[in-house]
Design an enzyme around this catalytic site. Structure first.
Site, PDB file in Angstrom:
ATOM      1  N   PRO A  88       0.801  -1.225   0.000  1.00 31.79           N
ATOM      2  CA  PRO A  88       0.000   0.000   0.000  1.00 31.79           C
ATOM      3  C   PRO A  88       0.834   1.276   0.000  1.00 31.79           C
ATOM      4  O   PRO A  88       0.314   2.357  -0.286  1.00 31.79           O
ATOM      5  CB  PRO A  88      -0.837  -0.117   1.288  1.00 31.79           C
ATOM      6  CG  PRO A  88      -0.105  -1.082   2.135  1.00 31.79           C
ATOM      7  CD  PRO A  88       0.564  -2.039   1.210  1.00 31.79           C
ATOM      8  N   GLU A 115       1.169  -6.803   8.508  1.00 30.39           N
ATOM      9  CA  GLU A 115       1.463  -5.372   8.640  1.00 30.39           C
ATOM     10  C   GLU A 115       2.580  -4.916   7.717  1.00 30.39           C
ATOM     11  O   GLU A 115       2.969  -3.743   7.741  1.00 30.39           O
ATOM     12  CB  GLU A 115       1.841  -5.054  10.094  1.00 30.39           C
ATOM     13  CG  GLU A 115       0.694  -5.226  11.069  1.00 30.39           C
ATOM     14  CD  GLU A 115      -0.489  -4.349  10.729  1.00 30.39           C
ATOM     15  OE1 GLU A 115      -0.295  -3.142  10.551  1.00 30.39           O
ATOM     16  OE2 GLU A 115      -1.614  -4.883  10.630  1.00 30.39           O
ATOM     17  N   ARG A 153      -2.434  -8.076 -21.151  1.00 33.03           N
ATOM     18  CA  ARG A 153      -3.196  -7.486 -22.239  1.00 33.03           C
ATOM     19  C   ARG A 153      -2.314  -6.719 -23.219  1.00 33.03           C
ATOM     20  O   ARG A 153      -2.662  -6.556 -24.388  1.00 33.03           O
ATOM     21  CB  ARG A 153      -4.252  -6.530 -21.693  1.00 33.03           C
ATOM     22  CG  ARG A 153      -5.360  -7.164 -20.901  1.00 33.03           C
ATOM     23  CD  ARG A 153      -6.287  -6.101 -20.332  1.00 33.03           C
ATOM     24  NE  ARG A 153      -6.821  -5.254 -21.393  1.00 33.03           N
ATOM     25  CZ  ARG A 153      -7.873  -5.557 -22.150  1.00 33.03           C
ATOM     26  NH1 ARG A 153      -8.496  -6.705 -21.950  1.00 33.03           N
ATOM     27  NH2 ARG A 153      -8.289  -4.742 -23.089  1.00 33.03           N
ATOM     28  N   ASP A 168      -7.843   0.947 -25.478  1.00 36.64           N
ATOM     29  CA  ASP A 168      -8.419   0.788 -24.148  1.00 36.64           C
ATOM     30  C   ASP A 168      -8.516   2.129 -23.430  1.00 36.64           C
ATOM     31  O   ASP A 168      -7.825   3.091 -23.768  1.00 36.64           O
ATOM     32  CB  ASP A 168      -7.552  -0.151 -23.296  1.00 36.64           C
ATOM     33  CG  ASP A 168      -7.872  -1.609 -23.571  1.00 36.64           C
ATOM     34  OD1 ASP A 168      -8.940  -1.886 -24.143  1.00 36.64           O
ATOM     35  OD2 ASP A 168      -7.045  -2.464 -23.213  1.00 36.64           O
TER      36      ASP A 168
END
Length: 258
Positions: A88, A115, A153, A168
């Site tokens: 994150p 964590e 992709r 896209d």
């Protein structure tokens, strides 16, 4: 291309990687995917991959020994290899990031848990950290699947249509235009006439204008990266959109680059 996924839950990937575009790309040998169980490299009989953090605090931290042992066991395929920790605190993932990743010969994606990961492992072995958004997941497995799908992709031959990836959403700092299929009228709502005209130029103009309109309404932040030709500027001006772009984005960024 080769992608290796390192996780304490390797079965998490079994079904997603055997469906759709990724499955076809694997069968066609466009992409090779390896799955590695970090627990197999734990040194104790309980296969512990985490421990309490020094200094106290909630939760557990992934230990550096099994992570480094697992990473060292992954075969390297050529010099163009990138080790990425899904975290994150990483750089936000984007289409631009996916395009850069697709240029490597091998990606090693490490799925963080708990964590976080012992910083000594990150400092010594990880090339970069990547985040798929400002929210909390239980672990990096879902993020690794997102990165794998987005990169797959972009590989030549992975999509049925050679131009699909180029058209896209986000490929040109624009959201994709509205899409329609049969029937031409559904509950009194008709498909736009330009799309039924058979005029390819009219279809292209309609879709471009709709892409810009949607981006202005939903993601005006993307327009800072948009570059417009003279013809595109003229088309947007005729549809009352150019002034709105220039209001949303500083003039030096609003398509003044040819």
């Amino acid at each position: 291309m080769r992608i290796d996924l390192l996780s304490i839950f390797p079965d998490f990937f079994t079904t997603p990687l055997d469906e759709g575009i990724i499955r076809r790309a694997r069968q066609a040998r466009i992409i090779d995917i390896g799955i590695h169980n970090i627990r197999d490299y734990a040194e104790d009989r309980h296969q512990m991959t985490d421990d309490r953090p020094y200094g106290g605090g909630e939760g557990m931290v992934m230990k550096p020994e099994p992570l480094s042992a697992c990473l060292r066991a992954v075969p390297r395929h050529g010099k163009r290899c990138r080790v990425i920790l899904l975290s994150p605190r990483g750089v936000p993932f984007s289409q631009e990031q996916a395009q850069r990743y697709a240029g490597y010969g091998q990606l090693i994606l490490i799925c963080g848990r708990y964590e976080g990961v012992d910083e000594r492992f990150t400092e010594r072995f990880v090339d970069e950290e990547c985040s798929i958004g400002d929210y909390v997941l239980s672990g990096g497995e879902l993020a690794a699947l997102v990165v794998t799908d987005a990169v797959c992709r972009l590989l030549p031959g992975a999509l049925g249509c050679a131009d699909s990836a180029e058209r896209d959403s986000f490929s040109r700092s624009l959201l994709k235009h509205h899409q329609y299929t049969r029937p031409p009228v559904f509950e009194d709502m008709a498909v736009p006439a330009d799309l039924l005209s058979g005029d390819h130029a009219a279809v292209a103009r309609h879709r471009f204008v709709e892409s810009v309109r949607l981006t202005l309404e939903r993601r005006p932040d993307l327009l800072s990266g948009l570059s417009l030709s003279k013809d595109e500027r003229k088309l947007l001006k005729e549809n009352g959109l150019l002034c709105r772009i220039e209001q949303a984005v500083p003039a030096r960024q609003a398509g003044h680059r040819a």
